[in-house]
Every structure is written in structure tokens, then in C-alpha cells.
Enzyme design. Structure first.
Site, short mmCIF file in Angstrom:
data_model
loop_
_atom_site.label_atom_id
_atom_site.label_comp_id
_atom_site.label_asym_id
_atom_site.label_seq_id
_atom_site.Cartn_x
_atom_site.Cartn_y
_atom_site.Cartn_z
N ASP A 205 0.84 -1.19 0.00
CA ASP A 205 0.00 0.00 0.00
C ASP A 205 0.88 1.25 0.00
OD1 ASP A 205 -2.33 1.84 0.82
OD2 ASP A 205 -3.28 -0.13 0.79
N HIS A 246 -4.04 5.04 4.22
CA HIS A 246 -4.70 3.83 3.73
C HIS A 246 -4.06 2.55 4.25
CE1 HIS A 246 -6.36 1.28 0.31
NE2 HIS A 246 -7.42 1.97 0.67
N SER A 421 -11.52 -1.84 0.13
CA SER A 421 -10.23 -1.67 0.79
C SER A 421 -10.25 -2.25 2.20
CB SER A 421 -9.87 -0.18 0.91
OG SER A 421 -9.23 0.26 -0.24
#
Length: 663
Positions: A205, A246, A421
Site C-alpha cells: 500500500d 490507507h 479496501s
């Protein structure tokens, strides 16, 4: 026909047949590197982007020092050998070329090729990869006291972490309008003493805040790396809007510590997480993706990816050559031959996209995970496709701000993580529990366990488009949710008695190469009759994945729909209408549409392909060629297992297999 074994190192050669992808270069994201260098302006339309990275193939295997000397001679830095390159492929990066430009640098390519040891040098195109999940511009951030409450974790007791009551996906008590007991059933796994010990999940990520007090004791530094900045410290780059939160949020879902007074708890709270920073840059390259997916394959058990091609409903894209090689090598050789597990978020393009047009999520070597919300509906951003294997959870129904509670940047916590996600790391955590319960599980065992233990529970399509259907051996599936929501307790229980499935083979079952026209107003049908390689060393009698490798074009690609029906009558929609896809030129070129819906079925007989246009406007096109590829086993996969219940999926499938053998 051509037949070859699959599931061993020789299978690496077959990716050229079974994972062909259409390559489209799209816009360059406007992120900047961790060093703070400004990104170039995005290139619009179909203009190519070329980066300062080069794939250099030597005429023979060379060591890293010699490769470095060659690189330095021409003004390059040697980033290192390429995963799967056998010591003759290296990643070079030029010191002065811009990060991205619209033309190839012929001069620098010729310089490299002038060296007598260099066979080829290829300047790497840049392309777009995006994080999945709904992200507010400024995330909801909550500071918490960090007093420690570490201690024993008695069986049956709930975690004391302050955000655990908000983690409805771990224990759904009906909070915030949710459906009671619609959750991952993790307590049933924890009560067996299974918490993810000795398992490492890599979060591929934008970095991981490995200094976060809820993560730092479960961080595996040895397995971590930053492929955006080429250093061993994958810490997120700061932005005012916390855009690079994230990866940290995904990491907390897997391995946030238990009972420490901080945030919530991870699905596998005693497992380790590794950070692989590879998204935060002006462009993506095949080399960065490949090295990320092949990084430390014997220290990393699971790779979790919550990103992919743009979810705009008009992109058809997937892994390039080096990345595909890395994934295939990972499943064949990783974890000392047991195979790495690649978990993928299915996509956030909603009903205007189809995740079978995403070559990562639709790959048979990855486990594609969709999401549901806390009352059982699909989320409005969920994509549907026949390659999705199972589902986990994203956000709440009544309050869209009630998402997944997890760790956030700089020691903070959030309750707003969502999208597919959020779903993929939850699945990675469940798989970590299974691997602790049985460290001998192969990558295929994990997929079989997923099919057999996932539950329909209360999942339903909010718009009543896709219904639960039974395939030819009694397995229930849904075009949105795959085989259902993951059940950690059931997966751990079955893992403990599991015996690895038989060897896997692939059979090229037949092909039709003459073009066939498609018109609005009527369906075009094609049939392939196959004996599924009967009598050969690679006979397939029990299906896992099925691929329809198709070349087609249309006056409007987005209106084309494709359906594949198995000999046992299971109908899979392998391509749905995509309202935003106006393509009239590229179509699909040997694109491997994949379905899991025929899992466990007997493949012998007639397979039917239907092509049609879903449009009130006149459309036309051609189905240029279709080849059918069957993947599965010759022997029954569950013959040594004893079902705990006569009503379990395992018992139902075993009976179907036994009945077929008696005929």
C-alpha cells in the site's frame, strides 16, 4: 489440444496462456514521492508515459555488484535484481531523467545496450493504480489514552480495547442498525486459542505507521520494504489531508494488538504485519509491482492488496509480464513451496463496473474479496463478477460514517475506513488464523477452505438483481458475494483436520477461432464439447477455476455481456454491462474471463458461451475467438475428510462427488 500440469514450478511458463491481459496506459496519479519531489502533470487520454526506470536483461546471470558497476557507468542506479529473473534481470533507475515523460529515451536505451553484457534494455511505461475505499478529505481522528492493559486473554472474554464495541464486523450485536451475528465469527476462532501467531501479512500500500502503539509490537521489520523510495523504512509520506493513511488502516484490521487500551483489535491480533510501500508515487511500473509481490516470499505468508486499476467502469487492465511472473512464482515457490496467499479487494466501481475487467482481482492466483454492510446488503460501491470468491465487511447501513474502526496515522484511530479496501485485510486476518491452525495449508487449500466454510448468512442484493444459486454439486453462490461471508471459526475448525488437496492440472479444453458476429436484439451462442483431458496425465474431473479466454470487439464495448454455462447447468455472467465504457476500438484481446461458480463440478460435456448486447441502441461486434481452460484435480479433493455435520458444505459436496463416481 495442449495439456500441462499446474501447481508446480513448471506452471510458471503457463502464465502466457492463462493470464494474458490487455495493456492500457492511463493517467498518472498526482501523488508525489516520499522525498517530496513534485509529480509531473497528468498525461491525458491514451498518451504513453515513460519513466526513469529500465528493465535490463543481461546475457548471463550476474551478481549485484557487477550489475551496479554497469549501471554506474551510464549514470544509472542499480535498484536490484528482479523477482523471478534468475539473476540476469535488474531494475535500473536513471539519476537525471524525469520521473515521467511522454517519449522514450532512445539515447539511454542505446547506451545500456552498448555494454557487451547487456542483452536488452526496456524503458518502463508508467501507469495508474488507485487505492480502493471511500476516504473523506479529512478523516475522523480520535485520540486515545495509551495506558497498557496487557495481560492474559481468557477464552470467551471479549477484548477490552476501547473501540472493540464499534467493531461490528468482529461481533455484530445489532449496533448501528446492524444484523445480529452477521460478522466474521472471530470469537469462535479465538476461543480455540488461535490468534494468528507466527503468521506475517504484508500490506502492499502507501506505507504503514509502524510506530503506532497498536501496531509496533506486531511489526515485522525484516519482511518490510519501501519500493517507492528504495529503502527499508515504509513509513507513509505526510500530506495535510492524510491521504496516505490507507495502508495503516488496513494494517490495523489484520494485527492491531489486543487489550492494550488503544483503538480496537485486529482479526489476527497476535500475527505480524509487514509494510510494503509501493503506491505513493507519480506512476506505477511493472518492476515496482513485481518486486513488491515477490518480496521476502518465505518470511511473508499473505500479501494483502486494496488497490488496482481505476474503478471508472471503462478500464480493462491487469498485471504486466514481470508482475504476473512474480505472482506465479509466489504461489508455486513461496512459503517454502506451500505458496503465498494473495488477497485482493474486488473493486469500488459499483454496478457500473465489473471486476472481471480487473486482471488482479480476476486472477485465479489471487483471492478476490467483496464487501457487505452491517445489515447484509451489498455496499453501493461493490462491483460484481464471477471471479469473486467470498466477502467480508465495509461500512454501516444507517450511518455511512460508521465504517471499519481501526488504526490511523500518528497513533490515532478512525471509524471511517470503508470500501472493499477494508474488506480485503479482514480476509487476510481470517486466513492468518487458518495458517496458525494448520501451517501446512497450501495456497489452494486456503481457497478450498474459503469455498467450504463461507456462509450465506444474511447477505442479499439490495436491488434484487443477483440471487443465491446452487451449482451442480450443491454449493451456493452469489454473483456479488461469491460463496458468502468468511467464517473464521468454521475455517479454523476445518483447517485443523484438513488434508491438502490433490495436485492441480490445467486442461485446454477446446477453442473456436473463427469470428462470429454479434448483433443487438439476439444472443449469439457457441459451444465447446470436451472430455476434460480424459485419459491423459492432466485429466480434470473436479473443477476449481474456469477461464474463457476471449478476443472480441464491439461498436460499444460497455454494452457487451457474456455468459458461460457449464455441463452441469451452472450459468456464470463472466461480463456484465458497463455503462461508462464507450470503447469501440480495443475490445478484448485474449482476456481471461474467470468464474469460480462451477467449483467442485464435473467438467466433462458441453460448455456454452452466450454473447449479447444489453442496449436499446443498435450495436454490433465480433467474437473473434474463444478458448476454454479448465483448472482442477483428477482425484476427488475431499475424500480423506470427515464432515462434522451431514448438512455442511463439505458433506454436500462429498456426497455429490460420490454419487457421480457411482454412475
Amino acid at each position: 489440444m495442449v495439456f500441462a500440469a499446474w501447481g508446480n514450478p513448471s506452471g510458471l511458463l503457463m502464465f502466457l496462456v492463462c493470464a494474458l491481459v490487455v495493456v492500457f496506459v492511463t493517467n498518472v496519479p498526482s501523488a508525489v514521492a516520499k522525498s517530496g519531489n513534485a509529480a509531473p502533470a497528468a498525461f491525458n487520454g491514451r498518451n504513453d508515459v515513460f519513466t526513469s526506470s529500465f528493465l535490463v536483461r543481461f546475457r548471463r546471470s550476474v551478481d549485484n555488484d557487477l550489475a551496479g558497476e554497469v549501471a554506474a557507468r551510464y549514470g544509472f542506479d542499480n535498484i536490484g535484481p528482479l523477482v523471478g529473473g534468475n539473476g540476469n534481470e535488474y531494475h535500473f533507475k536513471h539519476r537525471t531523467l524525469p520521473h515521467a515523460r511522454t517519449r522514450r529515451s532512445i539515447t539511454h536505451t542505446r547506451l545500456l545496450k552498448s555494454h557487451p553484457l547487456v542483452h536488452t534494455a526496456v524503458q518502463q511505461p508508467g501507469f495508474k493504480r488507485v487505492k480502493r475505499g471511500l476516504r473523506p478529505a479529512i478523516p475522523a481522528i480520535h485520540g486515545l489514552p495509551f495506558e497498557s492493559t496487557f495481560g492474559a486473554k481468557p477464552i470467551g472474554l471479549e477484548p477490552s480495547d476501547p473501540y472493540f464495541p464499534l467493531q461490528w464486523y468482529l461481533k455484530n450485536t445489532g449496533q448501528n442498525g446492524g444484523k445480529m451475528r452477521l460478522d466474521l465469527n472471530v470469537q469462535a476462532a479465538w476461543d480455540q486459542g488461535i490468534t494468528g501467531k507466527n503468521v506475517t501479512t504484508a500490506i502492499m500500500d502507501d506505507g504503514v505507521d509502524y510506530m503506532h502503539p497498536d501496531l509496533k509490537f506486531n511489526y515485522n521489520a525484516e519482511a518490510s520494504y519501501d519500493f517507492s523510495s528504495n529503502d527499508p523504512f515504509p513509513y507513509p509520506r505526510y500530506t495535510d489531508d492524510w491521504f496516505n493513511s490507507h495502508g495503516t488502516r488496513c494494517a490495523g484490521e489484520v494485527a492491531a494488538a489486543r487489550d492494550n487500551g488503544i483503538c480496537g483489535v485486529g482479526v489476527a491480533y497476535d500475527s505480524k504485519i509487514a509494510g510494503i510501500r509501493m503506491l505513493d508515487q507519480p506512476y506505477m511500473t511493472d518492476l515496482i509491482e513485481a518486486n513488491s509481490m515477490g518480496h521476502e516470499p518465505h518470511k511473508i505468508h499473505i500479501y494483502s492488496a486494496s488497490w488496482g486499476p481505476t474503478d471508472d467502469g471503462k478500464t480493462v487492465d491487469g498485471p504486466r509480464n514481470a508482475t504476473m511472473r512474480a505472482i506465479v512464482q509466489g504461489v508455486n515457490e513461496g512459503r517454502n513451496g506451500l505458496g503465498n496467499i494473495y488477497v485482493w479487494a474486488s473493486g469500488d466501481g459499483g454496478e457500473e463496473d465489473d471486476c472481471n475487467c480487473d486482471g488482479y482481482a480476476a486472477s485465479m492466483w489471487t483471492i478476490s474479496i467483496n464487501s457487505a454492510i452491517n445489515d447484509g446488503q451489498n455496499a453501493h460501491y461493490d462491483e460484481s463478477c464471477s471471479s469473486t470468491l467470498a466477502s467480508t465487511f465495509s461500512n454501516g447501513a444507517k450511518d455511512p460514517n460508521t465504517g471499519v474502526a481501526t488504526t490511523d496515522l500518528y497513533g490515532k484511530c478512525t471509524t471511517t475506513h470503508s470500501g472493499t479496501s477494508a474488506a480485503a485485510p479482514e480476509a487476510a486476518g481470517v486466513f492468518a488464523l487458518a495458517l496458525e491452525a494448520n501451517p501446512s495449508l497450501t495456497w489452494r487449500d486456503i481457497q478450498h477452505l474459503t469455498v467450504l466454510t463461507s456462509k450465506r448468512n444474511s447477505l442479499f442484493d439490495a436491488k434484487n438483481r443477483f440471487h443465491w444459486t446452487m451449482n451442480g454439486v450443491g454449493l451456493e453462490f452469489n454473483h456479488l458475494f461469491g460463496f458468502g461471508v468468511l467464517d473464521a471459526g468454521a475455517m479454523v475448525t476445518l483447517s485443523k483436520q484438513w488434508r491438502s488437496v490433490p495436485a492441480r492440472y490445467h486442461c485446454e479444453a477446446g477453442e473456436i477461432v473463427e469470428p462470429n458476429p454479434i448483433y443487438t436484439g439476439r444472443s449469439m451462442f457457441l459451444e465447446i464439447k470436451t472430455d476434460s483431458c480424459k485419459g491423459t496425465d492432466t485429466e480434470v474431473n473436479y473443477l476449481e477455476h474456469v477461464q474463457a479466454v476471449i478476443s472480441a470487439n464491439a461498436t460499444r464495448r460497455g454494452d457487451l455481456e457474456l455468459f458461460l454455462t457449464s455441463p452441469m447447468g451452472t450459468r456464470s455472467m463472466i461480463l456484465s454491462r458497463r455503462a461508462n465504457d464507450d470503447d469501440h476500438r480495443d475490445g478484448f484481446t485474449k482476456w481471461p474471463f474467470m468464474t469460480t461458480h462451477s467449483w467442485g463440478e464435473y467438467p466433462h460435456g458441453t460448455w456454452k458461451l452466450e454473447a449479447r448486447f444489453n442496449s436499446p441502441q443498435p450495436r454490433s461486434g465480433w467474437l473473434i475467438e474463444w478458448s476454454l481452460v479448465l483448472h482442477g484435480t483428477k482425484e476427488a479433493p475431499y475424500r480423506t475428510l470427515s464432515p462434522a455435520s451431514p448438512h455442511s458444505k463439505l458433506a454436500i459436496v462429498k456426497k455429490a462427488h460420490e454419487d457421480r463416481k457411482m454412475k
